[in-house]
Motif scaffolding. Structure first.
Motif, PDB file in Angstrom:
ATOM      1  N   TYR A  98       0.759  -1.249   0.112  1.00 42.52           N
ATOM      2  CA  TYR A  98       0.195  -0.103  -0.152  1.00 42.52           C
ATOM      3  C   TYR A  98       0.935   1.309   0.066  1.00 42.52           C
ATOM      4  CZ  TYR A  98      -4.120   2.875   1.572  1.00 42.52           C
ATOM      5  OH  TYR A  98      -4.957   3.742   1.905  1.00 42.52           O
ATOM      6  N   GLY A  99       0.526   2.316  -0.850  1.00 44.48           N
ATOM      7  CA  GLY A  99       1.547   3.516  -0.893  1.00 44.48           C
ATOM      8  C   GLY A  99       1.819   4.083   0.134  1.00 44.48           C
ATOM      9  N   PRO A 100       0.861   4.682   1.094  1.00 42.11           N
ATOM     10  CA  PRO A 100       1.241   5.123   2.484  1.00 42.11           C
ATOM     11  C   PRO A 100       2.029   4.197   3.460  1.00 42.11           C
ATOM     12  CG  PRO A 100      -1.102   5.424   1.899  1.00 42.11           C
ATOM     13  CD  PRO A 100      -0.633   4.524   1.014  1.00 42.11           C
ATOM     14  N   MET A 101       2.001   3.015   3.223  1.00 39.07           N
ATOM     15  CA  MET A 101       3.074   1.983   4.057  1.00 39.07           C
ATOM     16  C   MET A 101       4.285   2.196   3.456  1.00 39.07           C
ATOM     17  SD  MET A 101       4.081   0.435   6.661  1.00 39.07           S
ATOM     18  CE  MET A 101       2.743  -0.088   7.549  1.00 39.07           C
ATOM     19  N   GLN A 102       4.308   2.095   2.088  1.00 39.75           N
ATOM     20  CA  GLN A 102       5.546   2.220   1.402  1.00 39.75           C
ATOM     21  C   GLN A 102       6.390   3.556   1.796  1.00 39.75           C
ATOM     22  OE1 GLN A 102       6.703   0.810  -2.572  1.00 39.75           O
ATOM     23  NE2 GLN A 102       4.412   0.066  -2.874  1.00 39.75           N
ATOM     24  N   ALA A 103       5.491   4.491   1.642  1.00 38.89           N
ATOM     25  CA  ALA A 103       6.212   5.989   2.063  1.00 38.89           C
ATOM     26  C   ALA A 103       6.509   6.299   3.471  1.00 38.89           C
ATOM     27  CB  ALA A 103       5.027   6.855   1.621  1.00 38.89           C
ATOM     28  N   ALA A 104       5.986   5.402   4.531  1.00 40.93           N
ATOM     29  CA  ALA A 104       6.558   5.632   5.652  1.00 40.93           C
ATOM     30  C   ALA A 104       7.518   4.783   5.730  1.00 40.93           C
ATOM     31  CB  ALA A 104       5.336   5.132   6.531  1.00 40.93           C
ATOM     32  N   ALA A 105       7.871   3.444   5.075  1.00 42.49           N
ATOM     33  CA  ALA A 105       8.795   2.654   5.405  1.00 42.49           C
ATOM     34  C   ALA A 105       9.998   3.363   4.690  1.00 42.49           C
ATOM     35  CB  ALA A 105       8.444   1.041   4.782  1.00 42.49           C
ATOM     36  N   SER A 106       9.934   3.828   3.737  1.00 45.37           N
ATOM     37  CA  SER A 106      10.965   4.731   2.736  1.00 45.37           C
ATOM     38  C   SER A 106      11.447   5.843   3.605  1.00 45.37           C
ATOM     39  CB  SER A 106      10.389   5.200   1.495  1.00 45.37           C
ATOM     40  OG  SER A 106      11.248   5.657   0.634  1.00 45.37           O
ATOM     41  N   ALA A 107      10.824   6.435   4.184  1.00 44.93           N
ATOM     42  CA  ALA A 107      11.127   7.477   5.199  1.00 44.93           C
ATOM     43  C   ALA A 107      12.288   7.052   6.255  1.00 44.93           C
ATOM     44  CB  ALA A 107       9.956   8.231   5.906  1.00 44.93           C
ATOM     45  N   ARG A 108      12.141   5.705   6.403  1.00 46.43           N
ATOM     46  CA  ARG A 108      13.049   5.171   7.201  1.00 46.43           C
ATOM     47  C   ARG A 108      14.042   4.269   6.823  1.00 46.43           C
ATOM     48  NH1 ARG A 108       9.570   3.587  12.653  1.00 46.43           N
ATOM     49  NH2 ARG A 108       8.083   5.258  12.650  1.00 46.43           N
ATOM     50  N   GLY A 109      14.029   4.103   5.540  1.00 46.06           N
ATOM     51  CA  GLY A 109      15.219   3.462   4.909  1.00 46.06           C
ATOM     52  C   GLY A 109      14.946   2.013   4.419  1.00 46.06           C
ATOM     53  N   TYR A 110      13.492   1.836   4.533  1.00 49.28           N
ATOM     54  CA  TYR A 110      13.151   0.438   3.970  1.00 49.28           C
ATOM     55  C   TYR A 110      12.458   0.520   2.654  1.00 49.28           C
ATOM     56  CZ  TYR A 110      13.557  -0.204   9.258  1.00 49.28           C
ATOM     57  OH  TYR A 110      13.921  -0.122  10.189  1.00 49.28           O
ATOM     58  N   ASP A 111      12.881  -0.169   1.690  1.00 52.23           N
ATOM     59  CA  ASP A 111      12.408  -0.377   0.234  1.00 52.23           C
ATOM     60  C   ASP A 111      11.435  -1.571   0.177  1.00 52.23           C
ATOM     61  OD1 ASP A 111      11.621   0.116  -2.551  1.00 52.23           O
ATOM     62  OD2 ASP A 111      13.781  -0.656  -2.784  1.00 52.23           O
ATOM     63  N   LEU A 112      10.289  -1.166   0.131  1.00 54.75           N
ATOM     64  CA  LEU A 112       9.308  -2.408   0.015  1.00 54.75           C
ATOM     65  C   LEU A 112       8.578  -2.363  -1.394  1.00 54.75           C
ATOM     66  CD1 LEU A 112       7.026  -1.540   3.092  1.00 54.75           C
ATOM     67  CD2 LEU A 112       9.099  -2.832   3.049  1.00 54.75           C
ATOM     68  N   SER A 113       9.013  -1.473  -2.357  1.00 53.77           N
ATOM     69  CA  SER A 113       8.813  -1.548  -3.772  1.00 53.77           C
ATOM     70  C   SER A 113       8.725  -2.810  -4.610  1.00 53.77           C
ATOM     71  CB  SER A 113       9.198  -0.367  -4.568  1.00 53.77           C
ATOM     72  OG  SER A 113      10.555  -0.478  -4.802  1.00 53.77           O
ATOM     73  N   PRO A 114       9.896  -3.590  -4.266  1.00 52.07           N
ATOM     74  CA  PRO A 114       9.820  -4.879  -5.133  1.00 52.07           C
ATOM     75  C   PRO A 114       8.849  -5.867  -4.538  1.00 52.07           C
ATOM     76  CG  PRO A 114      12.096  -4.113  -4.290  1.00 52.07           C
ATOM     77  CD  PRO A 114      11.002  -3.419  -3.593  1.00 52.07           C
ATOM     78  N   LEU A 115       8.198  -5.912  -3.554  1.00 55.63           N
ATOM     79  CA  LEU A 115       7.448  -6.772  -2.994  1.00 55.63           C
ATOM     80  C   LEU A 115       6.201  -6.968  -3.579  1.00 55.63           C
ATOM     81  CD1 LEU A 115       8.152  -6.348   0.801  1.00 55.63           C
ATOM     82  CD2 LEU A 115       9.519  -7.920  -0.755  1.00 55.63           C
ATOM     83  N   ARG A 116       5.548  -8.250  -3.806  1.00 55.99           N
ATOM     84  CA  ARG A 116       4.206  -8.353  -4.412  1.00 55.99           C
ATOM     85  C   ARG A 116       3.368  -8.955  -3.579  1.00 55.99           C
ATOM     86  NH1 ARG A 116       5.802  -4.575  -6.043  1.00 55.99           N
ATOM     87  NH2 ARG A 116       5.802  -3.856  -8.384  1.00 55.99           N
ATOM     88  N   ALA A 117       2.063  -8.940  -3.428  1.00 51.16           N
ATOM     89  CA  ALA A 117       1.175  -9.687  -2.242  1.00 51.16           C
ATOM     90  C   ALA A 117       1.230 -11.033  -2.900  1.00 51.16           C
ATOM     91  CB  ALA A 117       0.013  -8.937  -2.067  1.00 51.16           C
TER      92      ALA A 117
END
Length: 146
Positions: free
Chosen positions: A49-68
């Motif tokens: 989910y976009g807002p979770m990706q944004a919050a994680a990215s702000a802490r240095g975690y890249d969730l973008s390659p993951l797929r449900a």
């Protein structure tokens, strides 16, 4: 018992909590084999989910390659440890346990110190940072226990 090296994180839709847990633990312990999934299949193939990706990215975690993806009984064979974000997820996972499987299934909050019973779902609470705070605390406890 063999050391835990293959860990699966499970939430409801696999777009917020479990991919965040996968991303956080991957950053803290890159040597582990990690995956995440949901008990429901509504979001299969979608990114977090976009807002979770944004919050994680702000802490240095890249969730973008993951797929449900959706949890299945084969996951009991593929992983040494299955970690659920809440009691409903744990109940749903256990309902798929194959006869004779001894794979450990626990709650993410079992590794925390806050006394929380579940990782709240930020898709509904909108508290993405609070969820990440709890996941980070529990991830540190998990890694210490391994």
């Amino acid at each position: 018992m063999a050391p835990t090296e293959r860990i699966l994180f499970v939430c409801l839709g696999n777009i917020c909590r479990s991919p965040a847990a996968e991303g956080v633990v991957r950053a803290m312990a890159p040597h582990l084999e990690l995956d995440s999934c949901g008990t429901g299949g509504w979001h299969v193939g979608e990114p977090p989910y976009g807002p979770m990706q944004a919050a994680a990215s702000a802490r240095g975690y890249d969730l973008s390659p993951l797929r449900a993806r959706q949890f299945g009984p084969q996951d009991f064979d593929r992983f040494d440890l299955i970690i659920c974000m809440d009691a409903n997820n744990l109940r749903d996972v256990e309902a798929h346990r194959p006869k004779g499987s001894d794979t450990t299934v626990r709650l993410m909050t079992d590794y925390g110190e806050s006394g929380e019973e579940a990782v709240p779902d930020p898709y509904y609470t909108r508290d993405f940072d609070g969820t990440l705070d709890l996941i980070e605390r529990c991830a540190r406890g998990l890694i210490l226990e391994l």
